[in-house]
Structures are given as structure tokens and as C-alpha cells.
Design a protein around this motif. Structure first.
Motif, mmCIF file in Angstrom:
data_model
loop_
_atom_site.group_PDB
_atom_site.id
_atom_site.type_symbol
_atom_site.label_atom_id
_atom_site.label_comp_id
_atom_site.label_asym_id
_atom_site.label_seq_id
_atom_site.Cartn_x
_atom_site.Cartn_y
_atom_site.Cartn_z
ATOM 1 N N ARG A 1 77.569 18.860 -44.693
ATOM 2 C CA ARG A 1 78.210 19.350 -45.917
ATOM 3 C C ARG A 1 79.424 18.498 -45.978
ATOM 4 N NH1 ARG A 1 79.415 25.504 -47.430
ATOM 5 N NH2 ARG A 1 77.204 25.126 -48.379
ATOM 6 N N TRP A 2 79.796 18.019 -47.065
ATOM 7 C CA TRP A 2 80.826 16.885 -47.170
ATOM 8 C C TRP A 2 81.903 17.514 -48.315
ATOM 9 C CZ3 TRP A 2 80.798 12.150 -44.528
ATOM 10 C CH2 TRP A 2 79.894 11.846 -43.851
ATOM 11 N N ARG A 3 83.002 17.937 -47.821
ATOM 12 C CA ARG A 3 84.171 18.426 -48.859
ATOM 13 C C ARG A 3 85.044 17.261 -48.859
ATOM 14 N NH1 ARG A 3 81.993 22.632 -51.081
ATOM 15 N NH2 ARG A 3 81.319 24.310 -49.467
ATOM 16 N N ASP A 4 84.675 16.453 -50.034
ATOM 17 C CA ASP A 4 85.372 15.096 -50.239
ATOM 18 C C ASP A 4 86.357 14.982 -51.396
ATOM 19 O OD1 ASP A 4 83.290 15.394 -51.778
ATOM 20 O OD2 ASP A 4 82.524 13.200 -51.437
ATOM 21 N N PHE B 1 90.428 13.253 -41.912
ATOM 22 C CA PHE B 1 89.313 14.069 -42.314
ATOM 23 C C PHE B 1 89.097 14.945 -40.832
ATOM 24 C CE2 PHE B 1 87.669 10.583 -39.938
ATOM 25 C CZ PHE B 1 86.722 10.886 -39.132
ATOM 26 N N CYS B 2 88.451 16.033 -41.179
ATOM 27 C CA CYS B 2 88.049 17.171 -40.136
ATOM 28 C C CYS B 2 86.543 17.056 -39.911
ATOM 29 C CB CYS B 2 88.543 18.432 -40.496
ATOM 30 S SG CYS B 2 90.459 18.605 -40.983
ATOM 31 N N LEU B 3 86.229 17.491 -38.711
ATOM 32 C CA LEU B 3 84.797 17.928 -38.411
ATOM 33 C C LEU B 3 84.572 19.227 -37.797
ATOM 34 C CD1 LEU B 3 83.632 14.771 -36.592
ATOM 35 C CD2 LEU B 3 83.327 15.178 -38.985
ATOM 36 N N GLY B 4 83.579 19.988 -38.151
ATOM 37 C CA GLY B 4 83.430 21.211 -37.641
ATOM 38 C C GLY B 4 82.447 21.924 -38.247
ATOM 39 N N ILE B 5 81.917 23.052 -37.773
ATOM 40 C CA ILE B 5 80.970 23.822 -38.007
ATOM 41 C C ILE B 5 81.478 25.065 -38.876
ATOM 42 C CG2 ILE B 5 78.821 25.409 -37.321
ATOM 43 C CD1 ILE B 5 78.652 22.568 -36.354
ATOM 44 N N ASN B 6 80.958 25.002 -40.047
ATOM 45 C CA ASN B 6 81.492 26.206 -40.976
ATOM 46 C C ASN B 6 81.162 27.558 -40.810
ATOM 47 O OD1 ASN B 6 79.113 26.505 -42.486
ATOM 48 N ND2 ASN B 6 79.685 25.293 -44.089
ATOM 49 N N GLU B 7 81.297 28.727 -41.577
ATOM 50 C CA GLU B 7 80.860 29.831 -41.250
ATOM 51 C C GLU B 7 79.684 30.237 -41.386
ATOM 52 O OE1 GLU B 7 82.543 29.887 -45.626
ATOM 53 O OE2 GLU B 7 83.060 28.954 -43.905
ATOM 54 N N PHE B 8 78.970 29.215 -42.144
ATOM 55 C CA PHE B 8 77.452 29.470 -42.460
ATOM 56 C C PHE B 8 76.757 28.758 -41.512
ATOM 57 C CE2 PHE B 8 79.343 29.596 -46.477
ATOM 58 C CZ PHE B 8 79.278 30.883 -46.905
ATOM 59 N N GLY B 9 77.083 27.982 -40.212
ATOM 60 C CA GLY B 9 76.620 27.390 -39.285
ATOM 61 C C GLY B 9 76.340 25.998 -39.760
#
Length: 192
Positions: free
Chosen positions: A112-115, A44-52
Motif C-alpha cells: 500500500r503506497w500512501r504517496d 518516507f516511512c515503512l511499516g505494517i498497517n492495522e490491516f496487516g
């Protein structure tokens, strides 16, 4: 015969070394979780998306033998939930973003979970004795690299904790419908 052996050996090396392609600026991780006697490795990956927004992207699941794809398919959504709870329980939300998981039932952790992963089956790696998810690419970029669209099993995923017999236990609640485009033809997802 020698060429066939070399081909299979090369494929085994490629499949054994799964590389997680995270969005730019995201960190990649690998963990293990057990569910009903079966061991699963997940990427999995963790980060801040384009919407913060804080975002976790589940990108791959592998099954350790002697368990089989049938074990996963019978409990795909439960295993996916166990993975999300495992990520939360291992402190990634707190360590990465200083987010605290609140107490149930009124509060929830805003991530936000992209699962939702689209895949067409499993490939068995005899050397590593595991099944590797055969992901479905949505398209390919100009260099021929696979591109995977963002998808979620549920519109809303809430994780919180409650006391059970004097122990803090994490809970997951899903609402809404799967988000994102349908999987490509011939592929299914891990949400059902």
C-alpha cells in the motif's frame, strides 16, 4: 533588526531539520532522487498497517537549488512516480519485508503506497539552498501537533520489472482514482 534576524535564523533551523512523524511502529528514511536534472530529497516511512498490509508513506519532498518549485510543479506526478520507483529500486521492499518485485506484465508487488501529500507552497531555506514543502495539516491534536490524513495518488499502484536492452528496468502502473479526503482549502497535492 537583530530580532528579525534571530527570527529568520530560528525558522531556518526548524525548516532545515524536517522530522518525519511516522505512524507508531513504522521506520523513517530519507533518500535522494534526480529527475530531469533536478535533485529531490524525500522522506518516507515503512511499516505494517492495522490491516496487516505492507505500507509506505511518503511524507515530504524537498527541492535542491538551483531547481525551483516550478520544476516540481511541472512534473509533480512523474517525480512522485520516480520516488516510488527509487524506493523499490533501492531494495527497501526486499530488505524490510523480504518482498520480491515480480516481472511485468502479469504480476505486481502488493504494497500500500500512501504517496499523496497536501501542501500550500514552498519555503526557501537560504542556508541549505533548498525549497521545503509547506505541508497542510488536516487538523491538530490536543498538544497542537499537526495531524495528516492518509491519502494515495491512485487506488492501485503496481511496480514490476521488465527487460530493456538486456537491463532490468522497474515500471510503475497506476489505476483508479486518488484515495482519501480532499486536501484542506488552499492546498494542492503532488498527484497532478
Amino acid at each position: 533588526m537583530k530580532k528579525i534576524f534571530l527570527l529568520f535564523a530560528a525558522l531556518a533551523i526548524v525548516f532545515a531539520n524536517v522530522v518525519v512523524a511516522c505512524p507508531p511502529g513504522y521506520n523513517s528514511y530519507v533518500e535522494d532522487v534526480s529527475y530531469e536534472g533536478c535533485d529531490y530529497k524525500y522522506y518516507f516511512c515503512l511499516g505494517i498497517n492495522e490491516f496487516g498490509l505492507h505500507e509506505i508513506v511518503l511524507s515530504d519532498i524537498q527541492i535542491s537549488a538551483p531547481c525551483t518549485p516550478a520544476d516540481f510543479e511541472q512534473h509533480a506526478s512523474e517525480i512522485t512516480d520516480a520516488i516510488l520507483l527509487d524506493i523499490a529500486g533501492k531494495g527497501y521492499l526486499t530488505n524490510e519485508w523480504n518482498l520480491l518485485i515480480p516481472q511485468c506484465p502479469d504480476n505486481f508487488c502488493s504494497v500500500r503506497w500512501r504517496d499523496r501529500i497536501c501542501y500550500s507552497g514552498w519555503i526557501y531555506d537560504e542556508i541549505e539552498q533548498k525549497y521545503i514543502m509547506n505541508r497542510c495539516a488536516d487538523e491538530y491534536d490536543e498538544k497542537g501537533n499537526p495531524v495528516y490524513y492518509e491519502r494515495s495518488c491512485g487506488e492501485t499502484v503496481r511496480i514490476c520489472w521488465e527487460w530493456e536492452n538486456g537491463v532490468k528496468v522497474l515500471r510503475i502502473w497506476r489505476g483508479g482514482f486518488p484515495q482519501g479526503k480532499e486536501c484542506p482549502d488552499g492546498c494542492r497535492d503532488n498527484c497532478e
